[in-house]
Scaffold this active site. Structure first.
Site, short mmCIF file in Angstrom:
data_model
loop_
_atom_site.label_atom_id
_atom_site.label_comp_id
_atom_site.label_asym_id
_atom_site.label_seq_id
_atom_site.Cartn_x
_atom_site.Cartn_y
_atom_site.Cartn_z
N GLU A 136 19.17 -64.44 -15.90
CA GLU A 136 18.13 -64.86 -14.95
C GLU A 136 17.84 -66.34 -15.08
O GLU A 136 17.55 -66.84 -16.16
CB GLU A 136 16.85 -64.06 -15.24
N GLU B 135 18.56 -63.05 -10.67
CA GLU B 135 18.64 -62.28 -11.90
C GLU B 135 19.38 -60.94 -11.77
O GLU B 135 18.80 -59.88 -11.98
CB GLU B 135 17.23 -62.02 -12.44
N ASP C 199 10.74 -68.00 -16.05
CA ASP C 199 11.15 -66.59 -16.16
C ASP C 199 12.65 -66.58 -16.41
O ASP C 199 13.44 -66.65 -15.47
CB ASP C 199 10.77 -65.87 -14.86
N ARG D 216 21.20 -58.74 -18.35
CA ARG D 216 20.62 -59.44 -17.20
C ARG D 216 20.76 -60.93 -17.49
O ARG D 216 20.65 -61.35 -18.65
CB ARG D 216 19.14 -59.06 -17.00
N TYR E 173 23.17 -52.16 -16.19
CA TYR E 173 22.51 -51.34 -17.22
C TYR E 173 23.14 -49.96 -17.24
O TYR E 173 23.34 -49.35 -16.19
CB TYR E 173 21.01 -51.18 -16.91
N HIS F 175 17.57 -52.85 -9.64
CA HIS F 175 16.48 -53.73 -9.22
C HIS F 175 16.95 -54.79 -8.23
O HIS F 175 18.14 -54.94 -7.95
CB HIS F 175 15.78 -54.36 -10.43
N ASP G 278 14.08 -61.45 -22.14
CA ASP G 278 13.49 -61.90 -20.87
C ASP G 278 12.11 -62.44 -21.23
O ASP G 278 11.19 -61.66 -21.53
CB ASP G 278 13.39 -60.72 -19.90
N HIS H 200 12.74 -63.06 -7.08
CA HIS H 200 11.36 -63.07 -6.56
C HIS H 200 10.84 -64.49 -6.62
O HIS H 200 11.33 -65.31 -7.40
CB HIS H 200 10.48 -62.14 -7.40
N HIS I 232 5.60 -63.09 -10.55
CA HIS I 232 6.00 -62.57 -9.23
C HIS I 232 5.03 -63.25 -8.26
O HIS I 232 3.95 -62.75 -8.00
CB HIS I 232 5.91 -61.05 -9.18
N ASP J 208 -17.56 -57.45 -29.08
CA ASP J 208 -17.56 -58.88 -29.43
C ASP J 208 -16.21 -59.57 -29.30
O ASP J 208 -16.09 -60.75 -29.60
CB ASP J 208 -18.05 -59.12 -30.88
N HIS K 42 11.47 -52.62 -18.09
CA HIS K 42 10.26 -53.31 -18.55
C HIS K 42 9.95 -52.92 -20.00
O HIS K 42 8.80 -52.67 -20.35
CB HIS K 42 9.07 -53.02 -17.63
N1 GLY Z 1 10.24 -60.84 -16.26
C1 GLY Z 1 9.96 -60.14 -15.09
C2 GLY Z 1 11.01 -60.33 -14.10
O1 GLY Z 1 12.08 -60.77 -14.44
O2 GLY Z 1 10.81 -60.12 -12.93
MN MN Z 2 12.19 -62.29 -12.87
MN MN Z 3 12.41 -62.03 -16.13
#
Ligand code: GLY
Ligand code: MN
Ligand code: MN
Length: 446
Positions: free
Chosen positions: A416, A392, A279, A414, A396, A358, A268, A362, A369, A43, A251
């Protein structure tokens, strides 16, 4: 668009988007399914959010729906009709769950040329696609929807009898629609800007309010509250609220540890406003000031980000932006004694990934994304006005890495921002939230 309050019309741009798509692909049929509803437990469903392409083309927010656009050869090449399949109006269900548009609303309000009940999709689809040269449908999103579409295609095949004809090819619509969604119209850019302004304000409040001893979850809740209060319907992705070493987990989603004086906090988080998401990441002290090691690492990430942003203009490419951000970070890693050797060798051997694992950005839009090709004809595509993306860079130190100097341990940083390419340069949609060390410490002093 708030579910629970029926609209009396939708903006004309939803139909314009269908027109553009069908003009670009004459003779093609498109089939899009609404997001499925997922049960959380009996439910209780997970919160519903319409599938992005479906919303982009219709503005319709109910589950159990299809939109099908098919060529109508009779009015010339490129002419088409929009057919929607929707839930039945049902006073009993509507008493529990809220009003529905039904087939009448699908036509009157959402501009479908024809509308039928969802249950009729299987019977109607074979005749609708009969004259199509190719069929765009994304397979693999939901098994039961796939089964229904494939069964309808099989019915269509059988209807061709012994003609010897093959079914029209089935193609993934991701690229054609991705190409449209990659370029933000003025209305889309305004919606994104609003999402970014609301999100910037929520980050600013979090940056002011954090205190040692609070739990990461309190900051997540504060951000949620400010986003909703500001006009976002939901977050565009799960917020990351990571104190100290937790920020090195890229993440991190637990958001449940106590914040300690002397640590940094990485947040973030991005609010989604009318289906467009921001973002933003900011990193700031849980206490009042950055420590000496944190300050050095922070200034390096900021330098990298500012130099990368300076490149963002028509004609630049995402890989060039990534390369600039990475080169600045590598120079800093070498001068801070974190890595040894020549910058060019560190770049080539990817040694820098120990601290910067990373990419630098994006596409951003309805999805965090977002859709859109990054390469065209084997080359990185050049940036053009209307494209929106993140920049971004980060730094780290993994908790297990005992080789770095003590002053750099427990650090994940980070920064961003969301960038819209304009005719001559760029617009930083997230400029309202501060990021220099001085500005952050000033805010933390209150
Ligand atoms: N928050 C996901 C990224 O920064 O790509
Ligand atoms: Mn991002
Ligand atoms: Mn982000």
């Amino acid at each position: 668009m708030v579910p629970g309050m029926l609209l009396s019309n939708v903006p004309g741009y939803f139909k314009s988007r269908r027109d553009s798509l069908m003009k670009a692909q004459p003779g093609a049929a498109f089939i899009f399914a609404a997001s499925p509803e997922y049960l959380r437990n009996p439910d209780v469903h997970f919160p519903f959010r319409q599938e992005s392409n479906f919303y982009y083309l219709t503005g319709f927010e109910e589950p159990e729906a299809f939109v099908v656009m098919v060529p109508t050869g009779s009015q010339g090449r490129g002419s088409y009709k929009t057919v929607m399949f929707v839930r039945k109006r049902d006073p009993e269900k509507e008493m529990w769950e809220g009003e529905r548009y039904g087939t009448e609303g699908a036509m009157k309000i959402f501009g479908a040329d024809e509308a039928y009940l969802h249950e009729e999709f299987d019977r109607k689809l074979p005749e609708l696609i009969r004259a199509s040269e190719k069929i765009y449908y994304r397979v693999g999103m939901d098994e039961s929807t796939d089964r229904r579409v494939l069964a309808a295609l099989e019915t269509h095949r059988r209807s061709m009898g012994r003609s010897g004809k093959a079914l029209s090819p089935i193609l993934d619509p991701n690229e054609v629609i991705g190409e449209m969604r990659l370029f933000k119209s003025p209305e889309e850019a305004e919606t994104l800007r609003k999402a970014c302004q609301i999100t910037a304000r929520a980050h600013t409040i979090a940056m002011k309010e954090v205190r040692p001893g609070m739990n990461e979850s309190e900051i997540e809740a504060l951000i949620d509250y400010e986003l909703r209060r500001g006009g976002c319907q939901r977050v565009g992705y799960g917020s990351i609220v990571a104190g100290g070493k937790n920020a090195a987990c890229l993440h991190y989603r637990h958001n449940n540890e106590v914040l300690r004086d002397g640590d940094l906090l990485l947040v973030d988080a991005g609010g989604e406003h009318n289906y467009y998401t921001s973002d933003i990441t900011r990193t700031f002290p849980v206490g009042r000031k950055f420590t000496a090691g944190q300050a050095k690492a922070y200034d390096l990430v900021l330098k990298s980000q500012l130099e990368a942003i300076a490149l963002a203009k028509p004609g630049a490419t995402m890989p060039a932006i990534h390369q600039k951000a990475t080169e600045v970070l590598i120079d800093g890693m070498l001068s801070l004694g974190l890595l040894k050797g020549k910058a060019s060798a560190v770049f080539k051997t990817l040694e820098y990934k120990r601290f910067y694992p990373h990419g630098t950005g994006h596409w951003l839009g309805m999805d965090v994304h977002d859709v859109g090709l990054y390469m065209k004809n084997g080359e990185p595509r050049t940036l053009e006005a209307g494209m929106c993306f993140t920049i971004e860079p980060g730094f780290y130190v993994q908790p297990g890495d005992r080789e770095v100097a003590a002053e750099f341990r427990n650090i994940g940083i980070r920064i961003e921002d969301d960038i819209l390419i304009t005719a001559n340069g760029h617009d930083i949609l997230t400029r309202d939230v501060v990021k220099t060390r001085d500005d952050i410490e000033n805010l933390r002093a209150h």
